[in-house]
Design an enzyme around this catalytic site. Structure first.
Site, PDB file in Angstrom:
ATOM      1  N   GLU A  93      -1.129  -9.154   3.735  1.00 20.89           N
ATOM      2  CA  GLU A  93      -1.235  -9.596   5.082  1.00 20.89           C
ATOM      3  C   GLU A  93      -2.389  -9.855   5.603  1.00 20.89           C
ATOM      4  O   GLU A  93      -2.744 -10.668   6.628  1.00 20.89           O
ATOM      5  CB  GLU A  93      -0.191  -8.553   5.818  1.00 20.89           C
ATOM      6  CG  GLU A  93      -1.197  -7.325   6.426  1.00 20.89           C
ATOM      7  CD  GLU A  93      -1.315  -6.348   5.338  1.00 20.89           C
ATOM      8  OE1 GLU A  93      -0.977  -6.348   4.158  1.00 20.89           O
ATOM      9  OE2 GLU A  93      -1.688  -5.185   5.778  1.00 20.89           O
ATOM     10  N   CYS A 126       0.757  -1.164   0.067  1.00 23.18           N
ATOM     11  CA  CYS A 126       0.048  -0.006  -0.128  1.00 23.18           C
ATOM     12  C   CYS A 126       0.843   1.310  -0.159  1.00 23.18           C
ATOM     13  O   CYS A 126       1.464   1.497  -0.972  1.00 23.18           O
ATOM     14  CB  CYS A 126      -0.765  -0.059   1.337  1.00 23.18           C
ATOM     15  SG  CYS A 126      -2.340   1.026   1.028  1.00 23.18           S
ATOM     16  N   HIS A 139      -3.454  -5.333   0.506  1.00 20.68           N
ATOM     17  CA  HIS A 139      -2.988  -5.872   1.740  1.00 20.68           C
ATOM     18  C   HIS A 139      -2.951  -7.212   1.820  1.00 20.68           C
ATOM     19  O   HIS A 139      -3.844  -7.861   2.371  1.00 20.68           O
ATOM     20  CB  HIS A 139      -3.734  -5.317   2.849  1.00 20.68           C
ATOM     21  CG  HIS A 139      -3.728  -3.633   3.011  1.00 20.68           C
ATOM     22  ND1 HIS A 139      -2.484  -3.229   3.822  1.00 20.68           N
ATOM     23  CD2 HIS A 139      -4.104  -2.491   2.390  1.00 20.68           C
ATOM     24  CE1 HIS A 139      -2.535  -1.974   3.917  1.00 20.68           C
ATOM     25  NE2 HIS A 139      -3.415  -1.472   3.146  1.00 20.68           N
TER      26      HIS A 139
END
Ligand code: MN
Length: 250
Positions: free
Chosen positions: A219, A114, A217
């Protein structure tokens, strides 16, 4: 041999009932968990203003992860602030860019997520859309989802032959989206590797395959989309491990 992954953080200043203000430097747990889950040891790197200290930290690392965060100061790519620009922290931008310049010199593997992707691009001389919805020529999709990040909201098309397509094992993916800025013109040595159907850049990488930047994202998707965990796995087990082996042999 556990690869050590340096992780920069986010900075926040807020009023406190006990103190006048509290200044906090923090890293969202999801980044640290993703590194740990994939066999890496996350090493938080605090805000440093001394290049020597930055070198000391980087010498300990086998890879660098730049997480998401606030907007990037447009002065860094020669623009005045657009009215839709969000929170900027110019001193934090400068610290991350200085750290990146040192990491570039070492050809250290870097994963930017990001804002992290955007900072990498600016550090390489690229530009950003300060607000994609106002500044992009095409009609934009929804890029700021209001539902949990473990569920992807839009599709991306990945460039065939890119490192990203090899890692994801596909030229298509579904990703989450929590941004209003994006890469506009790529910096030196970087190429676009994924876009959404509205043309917005969703991923970049360096032609020497040491840097990967993604606008989404991953993660938050490691438990719901196997290929997104694969991104961390590749970064840690292939890129950072190779860098570590190179360090050990010199
Ligand atoms: Mn998006």
């Amino acid at each position: 041999m556990t690869p050590i992954i340096g992780v920069t953080g986010c900075y926040q200043v807020f009023p406190s009932p006990l103190f006048h203000t509290v200044e906090r430097y923090y890293i969202n747990r999801s980044y640290l968990d993703a590194v740990k889950l994939n066999g890496g040891l996350p090493l938080p790197i605090p805000i440093l203003d001394d290049p020597e200290h930055m070198e000391t930290y980087l010498d300990m690392c086998d890879g660098l992860l730049l997480p998401g965060g606030w907007d990037v100061d447009p002065a860094l790519f020669g623009e005045d602030p657009h009215r839709k620009l969000g929170v900027v922290q110019p001193d934090i931008d400068r610290y991350e860019i200085e750290l990146l310049q040192l990491a570039f010199k070492k050809k250290m593997p870097i994963l930017g997520i990001c804002r992290g992707e955007q900072v990498i691009n600016v550090a390489k001389g690229g530009t950003l859309f300060q607000d994609i919805h106002e500044q992009s020529e095409s009609e934009t999709l929804l890029h700021q989802q209001t539902y949990r990040g473990s569920i992807g909201i839009h599709r991306i098309t990945v460039e065939e032959g890119s490192l990203l397509s090899e890692i994801l094992g596909s030229t298509e993916a579904r990703t989450n989206s929590m941004h209003h800025q994006a890469v506009k013109d790529c910096g030196e040595g970087l190429v676009v590797t994924a876009r959404t159907s509205d043309g917005i850049v969703e991923a970049i990488e360096s032609t020497d395959r040491t840097i990967i930047g993604v606008q989404w994202h991953p993660e938050l998707l490691i438990h719901t989309q196997e290929e997104m965990n694969g991104l961390f796995n590749y970064f840690i087990h292939e890129m950072a491990m190779e860098y570590r082996r190179g360090k050990c042999s010199t």
